[in-house]
Design a protein around this motif. Structure first.
Motif, short mmCIF file in Angstrom:
data_model
loop_
_atom_site.label_atom_id
_atom_site.label_comp_id
_atom_site.label_asym_id
_atom_site.label_seq_id
_atom_site.Cartn_x
_atom_site.Cartn_y
_atom_site.Cartn_z
N PRO A 1 -0.07 -11.24 -3.68
CA PRO A 1 -0.61 -12.16 -2.68
C PRO A 1 0.26 -13.41 -1.90
CG PRO A 1 -0.98 -12.85 -5.26
CD PRO A 1 -0.75 -11.95 -5.08
N TYR A 2 1.63 -12.79 -2.11
CA TYR A 2 2.07 -13.90 -2.37
C TYR A 2 3.01 -13.06 -0.14
CZ TYR A 2 3.01 -17.12 -5.92
OH TYR A 2 2.67 -17.92 -6.89
N ALA A 3 3.12 -12.08 -0.72
CA ALA A 3 2.87 -11.42 0.85
C ALA A 3 2.54 -11.94 2.17
CB ALA A 3 3.32 -9.60 0.96
N ALA B 1 5.09 -19.26 4.21
CA ALA B 1 5.55 -20.09 3.32
C ALA B 1 6.83 -19.73 2.81
CB ALA B 1 5.48 -21.76 2.76
N PHE B 2 6.50 -18.84 1.65
CA PHE B 2 7.05 -17.48 0.79
C PHE B 2 7.59 -16.47 1.68
CE2 PHE B 2 7.66 -13.80 -1.94
CZ PHE B 2 8.50 -14.30 -3.18
N GLY C 1 13.74 -5.38 -1.21
CA GLY C 1 13.02 -5.01 -0.29
C GLY C 1 13.01 -4.72 1.36
N SER C 2 13.87 -4.00 0.65
CA SER C 2 14.70 -2.71 1.85
C SER C 2 13.46 -1.90 2.29
CB SER C 2 15.58 -2.09 1.91
OG SER C 2 16.41 -1.32 2.70
N LEU C 3 12.80 -1.59 3.29
CA LEU C 3 11.51 -0.52 3.71
C LEU C 3 12.70 0.57 3.78
CD1 LEU C 3 9.10 -1.97 6.67
CD2 LEU C 3 10.18 -2.44 4.39
N THR C 4 11.79 1.47 2.96
CA THR C 4 12.17 3.08 3.06
C THR C 4 11.58 4.65 4.57
OG1 THR C 4 11.54 3.64 1.08
CG2 THR C 4 12.36 5.39 2.00
N ILE C 5 13.08 4.23 4.82
CA ILE C 5 12.35 5.90 5.79
C ILE C 5 13.24 6.94 5.41
CG2 ILE C 5 15.07 5.80 7.03
CD1 ILE C 5 13.26 6.83 9.77
N GLY C 6 11.90 7.92 4.91
CA GLY C 6 12.38 8.79 4.08
C GLY C 6 11.72 10.16 4.37
N THR C 7 11.62 11.68 3.44
CA THR C 7 11.31 12.48 3.69
C THR C 7 10.15 12.57 2.07
OG1 THR C 7 13.48 13.60 2.12
CG2 THR C 7 12.84 14.48 4.83
N LEU C 8 9.46 13.08 2.16
CA LEU C 8 8.42 13.72 0.32
C LEU C 8 8.98 14.40 -0.32
CD1 LEU C 8 4.70 14.27 2.10
CD2 LEU C 8 5.80 11.85 0.92
N ASP C 9 10.29 13.58 -0.39
CA ASP C 9 11.09 14.89 -1.53
C ASP C 9 11.51 13.28 -2.41
OD1 ASP C 9 13.62 16.29 -2.77
OD2 ASP C 9 14.60 15.79 -1.39
N GLY C 10 12.23 13.89 -4.13
CA GLY C 10 12.10 13.42 -5.43
C GLY C 10 11.10 11.92 -5.73
N ALA C 11 11.55 10.87 -5.50
CA ALA C 11 10.92 10.13 -6.07
C ALA C 11 10.10 9.38 -4.72
CB ALA C 11 11.35 9.58 -6.49
N MET D 1 5.73 -6.29 4.63
CA MET D 1 5.59 -5.18 3.88
C MET D 1 7.37 -4.61 2.76
SD MET D 1 5.82 -2.42 7.23
CE MET D 1 6.45 -3.13 8.71
N ALA D 2 8.02 -5.76 3.39
CA ALA D 2 9.34 -5.60 2.21
C ALA D 2 8.89 -6.63 0.84
CB ALA D 2 11.06 -7.07 3.53
N ILE D 3 7.63 -7.64 0.95
CA ILE D 3 7.62 -8.49 -0.51
C ILE D 3 6.79 -7.23 -0.75
CG2 ILE D 3 6.01 -10.11 -1.09
CD1 ILE D 3 7.27 -12.16 1.14
N LEU D 4 6.31 -6.39 0.25
CA LEU D 4 5.19 -5.49 -0.62
C LEU D 4 5.85 -4.58 -1.48
CD1 LEU D 4 2.60 -5.40 1.70
CD2 LEU D 4 2.11 -5.99 -1.27
N ASN D 5 7.13 -4.32 -0.76
CA ASN D 5 8.70 -2.99 -1.47
C ASN D 5 8.41 -3.75 -2.87
OD1 ASN D 5 9.24 -0.41 -0.16
ND2 ASN D 5 8.39 -1.53 0.74
N THR D 6 8.97 -5.49 -2.69
CA THR D 6 9.59 -5.51 -4.23
C THR D 6 7.89 -5.12 -5.01
OG1 THR D 6 10.96 -6.90 -2.88
CG2 THR D 6 10.56 -7.30 -4.67
#
Ligand code: Z2T
Length: 821
Positions: free
Chosen positions: A510-512, A516-517, A672-682, A787-792
């Motif tokens: 919810p803090y996303a 203020a957060f 909080g870094s967003l991923t640019i990635g392929t559908l690989d591994g984790a 988006m970064a907060i939601l990643n965390t």
């Protein structure tokens, strides 16, 4: 009467006393003139004093309660620095900082002076280090076994943009964290030959004779968990010559010759092999593997014998042994040798014990990484072990394989422990699956591919042996230690229990939406970017703005990881800026960190190409601040701890089906870094957790890769069909970047003439398009922060505590044993 030990209290005064005592009495220095290194050593020792008692106590409680223990066997432990981690985990950080500051010393400066313990190559070694942290934190009885390398992974320098390697003398001055255990020294055998003998009933048994001896001296490093009194140890073996063995030589007067033999024996633990995911088949490497395995098994057996008077059938109820990839797989025939040749057990009983004891983690599908030892080399170094492998194989093929597929020689050929085509080789992966009760992959997709492809026939035979255990990372080092500001913000919002129960991070969700957060989160990120900008300035001499988008690719350099795909996009952007100076995109800094295996020619060519492009881009006045490219030299754990909290975008762009899991992807998402990635591994599971709206997925899927290769992939088709791509590749292979058009021909040829084995060209346009989406998204700073907060908040699944508890429950059957203060 045993007097009380010296004051090991946790007050500032106690800490001051301890540190000063070590400066004076351990190091023999004056407080007034002690060096920075003296203060660092003294501080480590003060902490070690407080930890050691818990290590002894943990060991005693584990022994007395008679519980099963796990023994983690790994050729690599990429520990990084230990002091800050131990301070944060033990709760002594603040008081130590205070104690030092009252003596005029700055803790942060001392922390920076610690050399990394870099006894690993990459993901596999760092995973072992994260697991050690989690095992202590969740109170599992465990011992890590490995090699005490005198030289860890090489130090990397760039000269004219090219990688140059230097030895890493991480413990030239010793290390305050390790303690020698000479009373547990082991003696092991190598080489020699096998003689068959018969007992009174005419039954054969085998003796391994005329061997060379090698001694193993164990060094223990205490592993401090977070908020737990369990302190397990990492036990690393150092090779020593067997002095007695050389006495005849001494007597003949060849004193110097004898010492030369000693030096040769000691090369066994001299240096870590610098290959990540490729095997080299060198004799010394096999000797390293057997040396540490034999020492470790002898240590485990010793403990079983002194601790209990139990029949051998109870061995598996006391000891679980995890094989970190196939590197320690020679443990399987070694345990058979101990049980059959030395302890006189029947083959069947010994084999049953083996399978119950061992379990195996596979870390790659890449064919070039699958260990195969030539039979002739194996026979010379380990003649008895080869015989045992033959016996295992014969019984397996005649019973299990013949039973399931009668008369099917093709199946026998594919499942055999011996590869017979193009020379004879021992297949260590097959041995590992066969000699253990569990084989796991390290991410869901990877495990599926193991069952469907690499181990398809084994899976058909023994479906219950296979399981998935998705990798994880320790949130203490990769958030609490490397990003204390974010750690504190999270704790302020949701309390501190997330450090032990990462699933609780979901409470941040919810803090996303809380402005203020978000602002505070953004401010923390900005602070880390400013600090990293200073590092970049110091290391690369390049000025970057903390307001730019920090786009990060940090991992070993490998074609399958596709740093060169990243480079293609960078060069495309560079062209676009020149073609269209008014193009409106947000300034970006591309940040690389990567070591190439010293013998990996193309990887080194790619490093050179990135550095050459960087030099042009960074000095081109037409580009200005829009684009910067920096390659930080000597990527290592302590540098990762500075880059990861500062990253905005995480590059996870391997060819689908090639990256078993990845763990950097988890560390970056957590911070909080967003991923640019392929559908690989984790990445697949990261998308499931964070939601597809909070990640940039692009490119071919595993199934599409397979289909494309089946129909016949031709990179030239993509080259001719896409002018931007063509211009980009042609520009890289012109004389523009170095003055020499030949320089990056190897790279060009691999992409075009040699068939682009990792499909960079096929994924080029989708990648460029995904990067355009990233640019658009970053322009909405507020939404990006959300988006970064939601990643965390949503990557709690990737805590190595969760992973390790799954191992404990599903593979090792271990109880948690709380150690009281
Ligand atoms: C390694 O770091 C990995 C696999 C290997 O296969 C060898 C090494 Cl040194 C033999 C990596 C994988 O590439 C990576 O995907 C994975 O996340 C990591 O192991 C830990 O499982």
């Amino acid at each position: 009467m045993i007097p009380a030990p010296c004051d090991l209290g946790n007050s500032t005064e106690s800490l001051k006393n301890s540190i000063i005592n070590h400066v004076r009495f351990t190091l023999g220095a004056y407080v007034e003139s002690a060096s920075q290194n003296d203060w660092w050593v003294a501080t480590c020792l003060a902490i070690r004093d407080r930890v050691m008692d818990h290590a002894t106590k943990s060991r005693t409680i584990h022994r007395q309660s008679g519980v099963r223990r796990v023994h983690y066997l790994s050729l690599e432990y990429l520990m990084g620095r230990l002091l800050e981690n131990n301070l944060r985990n033990s709760g002594l950080y603040d008081v130590t900082k205070q104690a030092l500051s009252e003596m005029g010393k700055d803790l942060d400066e001392l922390l920076e002076s610690e050399p990394d313990m870099g006894l690993g190559n990459g993901g596999l070694g760092r995973l072992a280090a994260c697991f050690m942290d989690s095992l202590s934190t969740v109170n599992l009885p465990a011992i890590g076994y490995g090699i005490h390398y005198e030289f860890g992974l090489f130090r990397q320098e760039f000269i004219n943009g090219r990688q140059v390697e230097h030895p890493d003398a991480w413990m030239r001055d010793g290390s305050p964290w390790k303690i020698a255990r000479p009373s547990y020294r082991q003696s092991i055998q190598l080489y020699g030959r096998v003689v068959q003998k018969f007992d009174d009933y005419g039954r054969p048994h085998y003796e391994w004779v005329e061997t060379k001896q090698l001694l193993g001296l164990p060094w223990d490093i205490p592993i401090v968990g977070y908020d737990s009194h369990t302190v397990n140890v990492l036990r690393l073996w150092q090779a020593q010559a067997d002095e007695d063995f050389n006495f005849q030589v001494f007597n003949e007067g060849s004193y110097v010759e004898a010492l030369r033999d000693k030096a040769i024996a000691e090369t066994v633990s001299k240096v870590l092999y610098p290959n990540d995911s490729t095997e080299n088949g060198k004799e010394l490497r096999l000797v390293q593997q057997y040396f540490f395995v034999a020492c470790s098994l002898a240590d485990i057996v010793r403990r079983f014998k002194v601790g209990y008077t139990l029949p051998w059938s109870e061995f598996p109820s006391k000891a679980a042994i995890q094989l970190n990839d196939t590197h320690p797989a020679v443990a399987i025939p070694e345990l058979m040798r101990i049980l059959v040749d030395l302890e006189g057990l029947e083959w069947e009983e010994a084999w049953d014990i083996c399978q119950k004891t061992f379990s195996y983690t596979n870390h790659t599908l890449l064919p070039e990484a699958l260990e195969m030892w030539s039979v002739s080399l194996f026979e010379r170094v380990l003649p008895r072990h080869l015989q045992i492998i033959y016996e295992i194989n014969q019984r397996f093929l005649e019973q299990d394989v013949e039973g399931k597929w009668p008369g099917d020689n093709e199946k026998k050929r594919s499942l055999s422990l011996i590869e017979e085509r193009g020379g004879r080789y021992v297949r260590m992966a097959n041995l590992s699956v066969l000699g253990s009760h569990a084989t796991n992959g390290v991410a869901a997709l990877h495990t599926r591919l193991l069952c469907e492809r690499l181990f398809a026939d084994f899976y058909a035979l023994y479906p219950d042996r296979f399981l998935n255990l998705t990798n994880g990372i320790t949130f203490r080092r990769w958030l609490d230690v490397c990003n204390p500001e974010l750690s504190a913000l999270i704790t302020e919002a949701i309390g501190k229990d997330w450090k032990k129960d990462a699933a609780l991070l979901r409470n941040l969700d919810p803090y996303a939406d809380d402005p203020a957060f978000r602002a505070r989160y953004a401010q923390i990120k900005r602070g880390h970017k400013a600090k990293l900008a200073e590092v970049i300035q110091a290391e690369c001499g390049v000025t970057v703005s903390p307001d730019a988008l920090f786009d990060v690719q940090i991992k070993r350099l490998h074609e399958y990881k596709r740093q060169h795909l990243n480079l293609l996009n960078i060069v495309t952007m560079y062209r676009e800026i020149l073609d269209n100076p008014d193009a409106d995109f947000h300034p970006r800094v591309f940040i690389f960190g990567a070591k190439a295996a010293p013998g990996y020619f193309l990887a080194k060519n790619i490093i050179h190409a990135i550095n050459a492009v960087a030099a042009k881009v960074n000095n081109d006045p037409r580009v200005g601040d829009k684009l910067k490219v920096v390659f930080l030299p000597n990527y290592r754990v302590s540098l990762a701890e500075k880059i990861i909290p500062a990253a905005d975008l995480s590059e996870q762009i391997s060819t689908a089906g090639k990256e078993a899991s990845g763990t950097g992807n988890m560390k970056l998402a957590l911070n909080g870094s967003l991923t640019i990635g392929t559908l690989d591994g984790a990445n697949v599971e990261i998308e499931e957790e964070v939601g597809s709206e909070n990640i940039f997925i692009f490119g071919l899927t595993v199934e599409e890769v397979t289909a494309l290769k089946a129909k016949g992939y031709n990179p030239w088709d993509y080259y001719w069909a896409n002018k931007k791509l063509r211009d980009t590749i042609d520009w890289i292979s012109s004389d523009y970047f170095t003055g020499n058009a030949e320089e990056f021909l190897p790279l060009r040829r691999s992409l075009l003439d040699h068939g682009d084995p990792y499909l960079c060209l096929a994924d080029y346009q989708p990648y460029v398009d995904a990067q355009a989406k990233v640019d658009a998204a970053y322009k909405d700073k507020d939404h990006w922060m959300k988006m970064a907060i939601l990643n965390t908040a949503r990557v709690g699944k990737f805590s190595s505590d969760r992973t390790i508890l799954e191992y404990a429950e599903k593979v090792w059957h271990l109880p948690q044993v709380v150690v009281n203060d």
